[in-house]
Design a protein around this motif. Structure first.
Motif, PDB file in Angstrom:
ATOM      1  N   LYS A 343       5.403   5.113  -6.811  1.00 19.13           N
ATOM      2  CA  LYS A 343       6.505   4.976  -5.872  1.00 19.13           C
ATOM      3  C   LYS A 343       5.994   4.635  -4.472  1.00 19.13           C
ATOM      4  N   GLN A 344       4.860   5.271  -4.087  1.00 22.84           N
ATOM      5  CA  GLN A 344       4.336   5.042  -2.730  1.00 22.84           C
ATOM      6  C   GLN A 344       2.843   5.354  -2.707  1.00 22.84           C
ATOM      7  N   THR A 367       5.594   1.038  -0.303  1.00 21.47           N
ATOM      8  CA  THR A 367       6.632   1.740  -1.065  1.00 21.47           C
ATOM      9  C   THR A 367       7.272   0.775  -2.058  1.00 21.47           C
ATOM     10  N   ASN A 368       7.369   1.216  -3.313  1.00 31.02           N
ATOM     11  CA  ASN A 368       7.958   0.375  -4.363  1.00 31.02           C
ATOM     12  C   ASN A 368       9.473   0.586  -4.406  1.00 31.02           C
ATOM     13  N   LEU A 369      10.227  -0.418  -3.938  1.00 34.17           N
ATOM     14  CA  LEU A 369      11.695  -0.369  -3.971  1.00 34.17           C
ATOM     15  C   LEU A 369      12.249  -1.552  -4.768  1.00 34.17           C
ATOM     16  N   THR A 370      11.520  -1.968  -5.800  1.00 35.63           N
ATOM     17  CA  THR A 370      11.977  -3.103  -6.611  1.00 35.63           C
ATOM     18  C   THR A 370      13.257  -2.779  -7.374  1.00 35.63           C
ATOM     19  N   ASP A 371      13.490  -1.467  -7.656  1.00 36.83           N
ATOM     20  CA  ASP A 371      14.697  -1.085  -8.393  1.00 36.83           C
ATOM     21  C   ASP A 371      15.877  -0.824  -7.476  1.00 36.83           C
ATOM     22  N   ASN A 372      15.684  -0.950  -6.177  1.00 32.03           N
ATOM     23  CA  ASN A 372      16.778  -0.773  -5.216  1.00 32.03           C
ATOM     24  C   ASN A 372      17.496  -2.103  -5.035  1.00 32.03           C
ATOM     25  N   VAL A 375      17.112  -3.884  -1.719  1.00 30.54           N
ATOM     26  CA  VAL A 375      15.781  -4.309  -1.261  1.00 30.54           C
ATOM     27  C   VAL A 375      15.126  -5.246  -2.267  1.00 30.54           C
ATOM     28  N   GLN A 376      14.971  -4.740  -3.502  1.00 26.67           N
ATOM     29  CA  GLN A 376      14.382  -5.529  -4.595  1.00 26.67           C
ATOM     30  C   GLN A 376      13.002  -6.082  -4.219  1.00 26.67           C
ATOM     31  N   VAL A 379       7.985  -2.658  -0.101  1.00 24.19           N
ATOM     32  CA  VAL A 379       8.095  -2.533   1.355  1.00 24.19           C
ATOM     33  C   VAL A 379       6.752  -2.078   1.915  1.00 24.19           C
TER      34      VAL A 379
END
Length: 471
Positions: A343-344, A367-372, A375-376, A379
């Motif tokens: 996740k981070q 930070t992994n926000l690929t599932d948001n 954001v996709q 970050v």
């Protein structure tokens, strides 16, 4: 008289055989031209032949025809009947005939001397009638299908008179109104209009009566209070060129409107989140970027201009590794590939190239926000610690010098000092005669000078450390 009758017979516009009954059989005594033309026969080939020989190709034919001739003979009345495939050309092609047998009595009016045999080809009429019946049947089937479609259609199909009263309704309208079709045909469409939409819908109705096609969306209320949003289309109903009402189609778009509202609310939330994100990022002094899983930039904050001198647009589509110092690239990539499963994580400080090809030291959190959905991506938040890094490096260098001074103080400075103290102790003893006083004084001076030189060198090192500027 007989001659005139013969001319008349021969010129009849219909096919005709003159048959004479002889015992149980009937013989051809005359044939007119129309019969020969239709059946492609020569007159002399038919004269005096028994009927059986004319229809010898189809045995059933002559039996039926002879039976009809006997019936005429017996009843002494004309006989007419329908017959299939009268032609004797041995063809299988279907034809339809109307056969008439007309008795001709002798002068005493008691005995039948001859029978006029009149075959009339009705094939074209029969086929026309068959086609007509086939078309009628097809139309009735289509009509039934259309009526079924109209009635069962989920869309509301209806017609209104010039006063707005229902003339016809289908199941769709019945379902919308939640009232029986019989009751609907006694009601006006305005009964189901919500109050605030009534004038608007009535104006659309008036325009349709004026000859204009109309379409509108409005809220309707069923007889049980259920609210639906309908998309209504109205077209003029014309009879003999005069508008006497309207035809209408009503589609239930309640779910569509609700979906549009939900999407609109989600878009507003998304836009609000985007605005908050942009405001947060743009006001931040950190470098913020969004990368795909391959490390290509999708977004970069405007702080890159003040820190790196590079506009955000120049980063889009480029890979972040292209800006990393060659000596640091392998270590950074080793950390970055782990973010797909984490996740981070924090990446150790590394050097990043600015517009002038200078290397800036960055401290980065990924930070992994690929599932948001907002954001996709990955970050990155990076802080420029170049100045702090240089200050730290300088501090380490000063500490190294101070450590050297401390070592010198512990070893080099202490050696002449210990020697001086020993010589002074000798002078204070009464039996120092074993040493020459002058030699002792020379040794004391030499040790003092050595101590002075050592202290002076140490002082200069300390001054250099204090006056050293960061690189």
């Amino acid at each position: 008289m007989e001659e005139n009758c013969g001319i008349l017979f021969n010129n009849l516009p219909i096919a005709c055989l003159l048959l004479q009954p002889v015992g149980e059989n009937f013989f051809v005594r005359d044939v007119n031209e129309e019969y020969c033309r239709i059946f492609k026969k020569e007159r002399q080939d038919l004269l005096n032949l028994p009927v059986q020989q004319i229809f010898h190709y189809k045995p059933v034919q002559h039996e039926i025809i002879i039976a009809s001739l006997h019936e005429t003979l017996l009843n002494q009345k004309p006989v007419t009947f329908d017959y299939i495939n009268y032609c004797n050309d041995n063809t299988e092609k279907e034809s339809f005939w109307e056969i008439s047998n007309i008795p001709i009595k002798d002068s005493s009016e008691k005995k039948i001397s001859y029978i006029l045999h009149l075959p009339s080809n009705k094939t074209s009429k029969v086929r026309e009638e068959r086609n007509r019946l086939s078309i009628v049947k097809e139309l009735e089937e289509k009509k039934a299908q259309n009526e079924c479609f109209v009635y069962k259609s989920q869309d509301g199909l209806f017609s209104l008179d010039a006063k707005g009263n229902f003339l016809s309704v289908n199941k769709g309208i019945v379902d919308f109104a939640e009232v029986s079709a019989e009751q609907l045909l006694k009601m006006s469409f305005l009964s189901f209009c919500r109050e605030q939409y009534r004038d608007k819908i009535f104006n659309f109705f008036i325009r349709a009566l004026g000859g204009e096609d109309q379409n509108c969306e409005a809220v309707f209320v069923s007889s049980k209070g259920r609210t639906v949003v309908l998309d209504v289309s109205l077209v003029p109903m014309k009879i003999h060129g005069e508008i006497v009402g309207v035809y209408g189609i009503a589609r239930d778009i309640t779910e569509k409107k609700q979906s549009e509202k939900t999407i609109r609310e989600q878009q507003e939330k998304l836009m609000c989140s985007e605005n908050k994100f942009k405001a947060l990022v743009q006001k931040s002094s950190d470098l913020t970027g969004i990368l795909d899983l391959k490390g290509n930039y999708k977004f970069v904050s405007e702080s890159t201009i003040s820190i790196l001198g590079i506009s955000p647009e120049e980063f889009i589509g480029k890979n972040f590794s292209d800006y990393i110092h060659p000596d640091d690239k392998e270590a950074v990539m080793t950390y970055f590939v782990q973010i797909e499963d984490k996740k981070q994580l924090n990446i150790p400080i590394f050097r990043f190239r600015d517009l002038g090809s200078n290397w800036r030291w960055l401290k980065t959190t990924v930070t992994n926000l690929t599932d948001n959905p907002y954001v996709q991506g990955i970050v990155t938040n990076s802080r420029d610690i170049t100045e702090s890094k240089h200050l730290w490096d300088e501090t380490l260098k000063k500490n190294k010098i101070l450590n050297e001074i401390a070592w010198e103080h512990a070893h080099i400075v202490r050696s002449p000092l210990v020697r001086l103290r020993g010589l002074i102790d000798l002078l204070e003893e009464e039996n120092y005669e074993i040493w020459n006083r002058e030699d002792l004084i020379k040794l004391i001076k030499a040790s003092a000078e050595e101590l002075d030189r050592t202290v002076l060198a140490t002082v200069r090192k300390i001054e250099n450390v204090e006056n050293r500027e960061p690189n």
